[in-house]
Design an enzyme around this catalytic site. Structure first.
Site, PDB file in Angstrom:
ATOM      1  N   GLY A 240     -13.694  11.071   6.926  1.00  0.00           N
ATOM      2  CA  GLY A 240     -13.970   9.715   6.830  1.00  0.00           C
ATOM      3  C   GLY A 240     -13.000   9.316   8.542  1.00  0.00           C
ATOM      4  CD  GLU A 275     -17.221  16.658   2.007  1.00  0.00           C
ATOM      5  OE1 GLU A 275     -17.191  15.807   2.080  1.00  0.00           O
ATOM      6  OE2 GLU A 275     -17.514  17.225   0.884  1.00  0.00           O
ATOM      7  N   PRO A 276     -16.323  15.987   7.752  1.00  0.00           N
ATOM      8  CG  PRO A 276     -15.168  17.459  10.321  1.00  0.00           C
ATOM      9  CD  PRO A 276     -15.179  17.654   8.274  1.00  0.00           C
ATOM     10  NE  ARG A 315     -21.209   2.346  13.320  1.00  0.00           N
ATOM     11  CZ  ARG A 315     -20.377   1.965  13.839  1.00  0.00           C
ATOM     12  NH1 ARG A 315     -20.323   1.822  14.991  1.00  0.00           N
ATOM     13  NH2 ARG A 315     -18.636   1.600  13.360  1.00  0.00           N
ATOM     14  CE1 TYR A 319     -22.208  -0.254   8.015  1.00  0.00           C
ATOM     15  CE2 TYR A 319     -22.151   0.688   9.702  1.00  0.00           C
ATOM     16  CZ  TYR A 319     -22.652   1.113   7.946  1.00  0.00           C
ATOM     17  OH  TYR A 319     -22.637   2.203   8.075  1.00  0.00           O
ATOM     18  CB  CYS A 344     -38.273 -12.286  15.215  1.00  0.00           C
ATOM     19  SG  CYS A 344     -38.684 -12.038  16.769  1.00  0.00           S
ATOM     20  CD  GLU A 345     -33.338  -9.637  10.536  1.00  0.00           C
ATOM     21  OE1 GLU A 345     -32.698 -10.140  10.311  1.00  0.00           O
ATOM     22  OE2 GLU A 345     -33.700  -9.788   9.812  1.00  0.00           O
ATOM     23  CE1 TYR A 373     -22.569   8.066   8.552  1.00  0.00           C
ATOM     24  CE2 TYR A 373     -20.449   8.167  10.250  1.00  0.00           C
ATOM     25  CZ  TYR A 373     -20.838   8.149   9.176  1.00  0.00           C
ATOM     26  OH  TYR A 373     -20.741   8.739   8.440  1.00  0.00           O
TER      27      TYR A 373
END
Ligand code: PLP
Length: 420
Positions: A240, A275-276, A315, A319, A344-345, A373
């Protein structure tokens, strides 16, 4: 610190000019730096020097490329996996089964069985129901599964809502106030060796307080479980830790995180597990792209259309995330522009009104901090094929994931003859 720096006016990954990779592999392409991955892996480990014998498992979902996983396996990292596919990758990359932790709310019967057969180190059970299913499978196969119970501490991680995982309303783990009874019941299952608790409250955390609050709750739970006669030898504190995406942005350092962990977990008398993901891989990669053209639009800033798109790096579209955008061979001039991909968005927008290096058609540029990611979230939307990945090591580099052309994806499709 990363190894993507300007040398003689040209952006390099370690000793390799990005111009060379663009010429030889084409764009868009992800470029990872081995030295940066290794550095981050070591910095994170050193930050935990106040913790005895920590178990560090890289969160594979952040960057599942086999070569990246091999670099981390060589650093003594295990893997945190969330699917059978990630489990297969961790094993293929040379991670030891006993160093693999299996998380996830929806592990299927066959994934649980596969984990047992491979002899993985720990299952992070996310519900009582999953615990009973795993117990039954283990018993049927004459095995015992080492397990931690993932708890949902109901802590607001103060991050983007789509990557917050530790609020009561999120799907992850069991509610903290029910954890003790569930732990006791699962501990009496012959197929399970309940050995600890796990927590992971979200990703891209920009302050340590929510983590500290969550860890304090875990500490109280461990005491309660032991008071009930429970066996607790492990505590998995998840990942995290955020990374700076914007030049100058402040994030807690691994050292500050490690000091907080050492302070809060003092006296727990367990093996701590971590858990990085992002903090290891984020700044170890860039997405290299070429400007297709610059398009004027009314009186506003131009649209700079690059050959990377939301299917290659999701991303920003997903986000609203920021990625620094820099020219590979900056002239020194600046401009303000909207940076967009060809899809096309309207969501295929990397940045609006961005002040950045001046760029014209044909120029190369990078989206920084794309090592986590990034490629792993790629799709073939708009039939664009899958982006290639490369790994730099000093003076050399290798293509570590081939570009998968749209035609190859089309080859997997069939038109049934009854449509003729
Ligand atoms: C995604 C995830 C991680 C890694 O999160 P980062 O923010 O990349 O460190 C760790 N553990 C679990 C269970 C996850 O789902």
């Amino acid at each position: 610190m990363d190894h993507f720096q300007l040398r003689n006016g040209v952006l390099h990954a370690e000793n390799v000019p990005l111009l060379r990779i663009a010429d030889e592999v084409g764009t868009p392409v992800y470029v990872y730096s081995r030295a940066t991955l290794e550095r981050h892996a070591r910095v994170f480990r050193e930050a935990l020097s106040g913790v005895e014998n920590p178990h560090i498992a890289f969160a594979v979902k952040a960057n599942p490329n086999l070569a990246v996983l091999r670099v981390l396996a060589n650093e003594g990292y295990g893997a945190d996996v969330v699917s059978g596919g990630e489990l297969a990758r961790a094993l293929a990359a040379g991670m030891k089964p006993e160093d693999i932790v299996f998380s996830g709310v929806g592990k299927t019967h066959s994934e649980l069985l596969r984990g047992l057969e491979e002899g993985i180190g720990q299952f992070n059970i996310e519900s009582e129901e999953e615990g009973y299913e795993l117990a039954a499978i283990a018993q049927r196969h004459g095995r015992r599964a080492a397990c931690a119970l993932r708890v949902n501490p109901d802590v607001d991680a103060r991050t983007h809502e789509k990557i917050s995982t530790g609020k009561r309303e999120n799907k992850f783990g069991v509610p903290l106030d029910r954890a003790a009874e569930i732990y006791t019941r699962l501990s009496s299952e012959n197929g399970l060796e309940m050995r600890g608790v796990a927590v992971h409250i979200g990703s891209q955390l920009s302050t340590l307080e929510p983590l500290e609050t969550a860890f304090e709750k875990v500490g109280a739970l461990i005491a309660e479980l032991r008071a009930n006669g429970g066996n607790v030898t492990h505590a998995d504190l998840g990942g995290g830790l955020g990374v700076p995406y914007k030049t100058g942005e402040h994030m807690p350092s691994p050292a500050e995180y490690g000091a907080m962990v050492a302070r809060v977990t003092k006296g727990w008398n367990v093996r701590l597990m971590f858990e990085p993901g992002r903090v290891i891989a984020g700044n170890a990669g860039v997405l290299l792209t070429r400007v297709i053209r610059s398009k004027r639009s009314g009186n506003g800033p131009p649209f700079v259309v690059v050959d990377a798109a939301m299917n290659d790096l999701a991303r920003p579209a997903m986000y609203g995330a920021w990625h620094d955008f820099d020219a590979v061979a900056p002239s020194g001039d600046k401009m303000t522009a909207h940076i967009v991909g060809p899809i096309c968005e309207t969501g295929d927008t990397f940045a609006m009104d961005r002040e950045c290096d001046a760029l014209v058609a044909g120029d190369l540029a990078v989206f920084r901090t794309a090592g986590a990611y990034g490629a792993t979230m790629a799709s073939s939307y708009n039939s664009r094929g899958f982006v290639a990945e490369t790994l730099v090591d000093g003076d050399r580099y290798a293509v570590v994931a081939d570009r998968i052309a749209a035609a190859a994806i089309m080859d997997a499709e069939r038109v049934p003859e009854w449509l003729d």
